[in-house]
Design a protein around this motif. Structure first.
Motif, PDB file in Angstrom:
ATOM      1  N   PHE A   1       6.023  -1.911  -7.413  1.00 20.48           N
ATOM      2  CA  PHE A   1       5.988  -0.735  -8.285  1.00 20.48           C
ATOM      3  C   PHE A   1       5.952   0.584  -7.517  1.00 20.48           C
ATOM      4  O   PHE A   1       6.474   1.587  -8.001  1.00 20.48           O
ATOM      5  CB  PHE A   1       4.803  -0.814  -9.249  1.00 20.48           C
ATOM      6  CG  PHE A   1       5.066  -1.724 -10.407  1.00 20.48           C
ATOM      7  CD1 PHE A   1       5.809  -1.292 -11.501  1.00 20.48           C
ATOM      8  CD2 PHE A   1       4.604  -3.038 -10.387  1.00 20.48           C
ATOM      9  CE1 PHE A   1       6.077  -2.135 -12.551  1.00 20.48           C
ATOM     10  CE2 PHE A   1       4.870  -3.895 -11.443  1.00 20.48           C
ATOM     11  CZ  PHE A   1       5.609  -3.444 -12.532  1.00 20.48           C
TER      12      PHE A   1
ATOM     13  N   MET B   1       0.666   5.871 -18.849  1.00 21.15           N
ATOM     14  CA  MET B   1       1.137   4.844 -17.923  1.00 21.15           C
ATOM     15  C   MET B   1       0.221   3.638 -18.086  1.00 21.15           C
ATOM     16  O   MET B   1      -0.943   3.792 -18.448  1.00 21.15           O
ATOM     17  CB  MET B   1       1.011   5.344 -16.475  1.00 21.15           C
ATOM     18  CG  MET B   1       1.651   6.684 -16.209  1.00 21.15           C
ATOM     19  SD  MET B   1       3.370   6.519 -15.829  1.00 21.15           S
ATOM     20  CE  MET B   1       3.274   5.956 -14.120  1.00 21.15           C
ATOM     21  N   PRO B   2       0.725   2.434 -17.808  1.00 16.59           N
ATOM     22  CA  PRO B   2      -0.163   1.275 -17.864  1.00 16.59           C
ATOM     23  C   PRO B   2      -1.197   1.343 -16.737  1.00 16.59           C
ATOM     24  O   PRO B   2      -0.840   1.174 -15.567  1.00 16.59           O
ATOM     25  CB  PRO B   2       0.771   0.079 -17.703  1.00 16.59           C
ATOM     26  CG  PRO B   2       2.034   0.630 -17.128  1.00 16.59           C
ATOM     27  CD  PRO B   2       2.106   2.095 -17.438  1.00 16.59           C
TER      28      PRO B   2
ATOM     29  N   ILE C   1      -1.497  -1.270 -13.965  1.00 10.29           N
ATOM     30  CA  ILE C   1      -0.525  -1.335 -12.860  1.00 10.29           C
ATOM     31  C   ILE C   1      -0.682  -0.130 -11.935  1.00 10.29           C
ATOM     32  O   ILE C   1      -0.779  -0.279 -10.723  1.00 10.29           O
ATOM     33  CB  ILE C   1       0.928  -1.368 -13.399  1.00 10.29           C
ATOM     34  CG1 ILE C   1       1.133  -2.577 -14.305  1.00 10.29           C
ATOM     35  CG2 ILE C   1       1.918  -1.389 -12.229  1.00 10.29           C
ATOM     36  CD1 ILE C   1       2.487  -2.600 -14.990  1.00 10.29           C
ATOM     37  N   PHE C   2      -0.724   1.080 -12.556  1.00  6.41           N
ATOM     38  CA  PHE C   2      -0.696   2.301 -11.755  1.00  6.41           C
ATOM     39  C   PHE C   2      -2.091   2.764 -11.353  1.00  6.41           C
ATOM     40  O   PHE C   2      -2.562   3.809 -11.789  1.00  6.41           O
ATOM     41  CB  PHE C   2       0.085   3.394 -12.493  1.00  6.41           C
ATOM     42  CG  PHE C   2       1.558   3.097 -12.565  1.00  6.41           C
ATOM     43  CD1 PHE C   2       2.419   3.538 -11.574  1.00  6.41           C
ATOM     44  CD2 PHE C   2       2.073   2.320 -13.598  1.00  6.41           C
ATOM     45  CE1 PHE C   2       3.779   3.235 -11.615  1.00  6.41           C
ATOM     46  CE2 PHE C   2       3.428   2.016 -13.649  1.00  6.41           C
ATOM     47  CZ  PHE C   2       4.283   2.472 -12.664  1.00  6.41           C
ATOM     48  N   ASN C   3      -2.781   1.957 -10.570  1.00 10.22           N
ATOM     49  CA  ASN C   3      -4.064   2.390 -10.009  1.00 10.22           C
ATOM     50  C   ASN C   3      -4.174   1.945  -8.562  1.00 10.22           C
ATOM     51  O   ASN C   3      -3.461   1.043  -8.116  1.00 10.22           O
ATOM     52  CB  ASN C   3      -5.226   1.895 -10.880  1.00 10.22           C
ATOM     53  CG  ASN C   3      -5.456   0.415 -10.730  1.00 10.22           C
ATOM     54  OD1 ASN C   3      -5.832  -0.063  -9.663  1.00 10.22           O
ATOM     55  ND2 ASN C   3      -5.215  -0.333 -11.806  1.00 10.22           N
ATOM     56  N   TRP C   4      -5.085   2.609  -7.857  1.00  5.30           N
ATOM     57  CA  TRP C   4      -5.167   2.442  -6.394  1.00  5.30           C
ATOM     58  C   TRP C   4      -5.467   1.011  -5.954  1.00  5.30           C
ATOM     59  O   TRP C   4      -5.093   0.600  -4.865  1.00  5.30           O
ATOM     60  CB  TRP C   4      -6.210   3.398  -5.800  1.00  5.30           C
ATOM     61  CG  TRP C   4      -5.692   4.798  -5.698  1.00  5.30           C
ATOM     62  CD1 TRP C   4      -5.918   5.820  -6.573  1.00  5.30           C
ATOM     63  CD2 TRP C   4      -4.841   5.337  -4.671  1.00  5.30           C
ATOM     64  NE1 TRP C   4      -5.248   6.955  -6.158  1.00  5.30           N
ATOM     65  CE2 TRP C   4      -4.599   6.690  -4.989  1.00  5.30           C
ATOM     66  CE3 TRP C   4      -4.263   4.804  -3.507  1.00  5.30           C
ATOM     67  CZ2 TRP C   4      -3.798   7.528  -4.199  1.00  5.30           C
ATOM     68  CZ3 TRP C   4      -3.472   5.635  -2.713  1.00  5.30           C
ATOM     69  CH2 TRP C   4      -3.245   6.977  -3.068  1.00  5.30           C
TER      70      TRP C   4
END
Lengths: 136, 188
Positions: free
Chosen positions: B127, B109-110, B113-116
């Protein structure tokens, strides 16, 4: 204890989803940009295999482990197949995941997807709340 | 063991996923489908007085064990078979995503983008919150998701599932090609 077999089968499904990169947001982008055959190959060959399995079950009248006849629930057409389908498609492209991969993304260490999952639960709840007012 | 560390090609993964359909039918007369688990969670935790959530969810608890298994299987893969390689994407996809502002391509996953740290940002709102909501609302409205309609439904030759699958794809094409590139340029 009877549910342990479903836990194990689910785990197998989770392993396949990760190893085939189906849970990758990038793979979903690639699919919808028509720049790779990978996802179409996965879904297409899954459908053909499932079809053959169901065909064999019906042809040879294979029964379940507990000896019952296999029952396949019939899907009834509603306008929700169209409207809901379109809405889910929009969400699939944003999150890079359908519901199965959402659970697998969390397990793969992208813990922030818990937020996505909670929002998906909220979406399901809101659907239940407004169901009667929607066209079906 | 090497095979377990490599990514699996579609012709290995697809048939294995397809086998789950007859396996679930044979071990317990269960119809393959994931999105129902979200409904069972609502019915178990916050049914309110909503008729859609008034049913005996415990009878469907196999489905919750199944999705728990999905999460567990993914974690096992991470711990034991992590290959630490970027996804082998079409260079055209990478170029287009870079142009939209995506920076990290080294994981499934990028990571940018996909972090807290994104949760409370406009990007997080799109997202995670909007995307998740559409997945949960849309699948229930459609009566199933990729597993319930596209795999289980098509495997059992049910035409409403074909309609739903075509609509899933149409929604995905619209979002990916017409909306998301513009949205990402603004968000990322």
């Amino acid at each position: 204890m009877k549910n342990v077999k479903y836990l194990l089968l689910g785990a197998l499904f989770g392993i396949i989803l990760v190893k085939s990169e189906v849970i990758s947001w990038f793979r979903i982008q690639e699919m919808f940009r028509l720049e790779s055959f990978h996802m179409y190959g996965v879904i297409g060959s899954a459908v053909i295999t499932g079809m053959l399995g169901v065909l064999l079950i019906r042809k040879f009248n294979i029964r379940t482990l507990s000896g019952d006849p296999v029952v396949i629930p019939q899907k009834v057409f509603t306008k929700g197949n169209i409207y809901g389908g379109l809405l889910f498609g929009l969400g699939w492209a944003i999150t890079g995941a359908c519901p199965g991969p959402l659970f697998a993304q969390v397990g793969s260490g992208f813990t922030v997807v818990i937020v996505t999952l909670l929002s998906a639960i909220a979406g399901t709840w809101v659907y239940g709340r407004v169901k009667e007012k929607l066209p079906h | 063991m090497n095979f377990l560390h490599q990514p699996w090609p579609w012709y290995v993964a697809g048939p294995l996923i397809g086998l789950i359909v007859p396996l679930l039918l044979l071990i317990g007369n269960k119809a393959f489908g994931i999105s129902s688990s979200l409904r069972h969670i609502c019915a178990a935790c916050f049914p309110g007085k909503i008729p859609f959530f008034q049913y005996d969810w415990k009878k469907e608890s196999w489905n919750l064990f199944f999705v728990g298994g999905v999460c567990l299987g993914a974690a096992l893969t991470l711990v034991f078979f992590y290959n630490n390689q970027p996804v082998q994407l079409n260079p055209a996809t990478i170029a287009a995503l870079k142009a939209s502002g995506v920076q990290e391509f080294d994981e499934l996953m990028p990571g940018d983008i996909f972090n807290w740290s994104r949760v409370a940002s406009p990007a997080g709102l799109v997202f995670f919150i909007l995307g998740g909501f559409l997945v949960g609302f849309g699948t229930r409205y459609a009566g199933g998701c990729t597993s319930g309609h596209s795999i289980m439904g098509l495997s059992t030759l049910q035409w409403p599932s074909l309609v739903a699958t075509i609509c899933f794809m149409a929604g995905g094409f619209i979002m990916t090609n017409l909306v998301l590139p513009h949205l990402m340029k603004w968000l990322l």
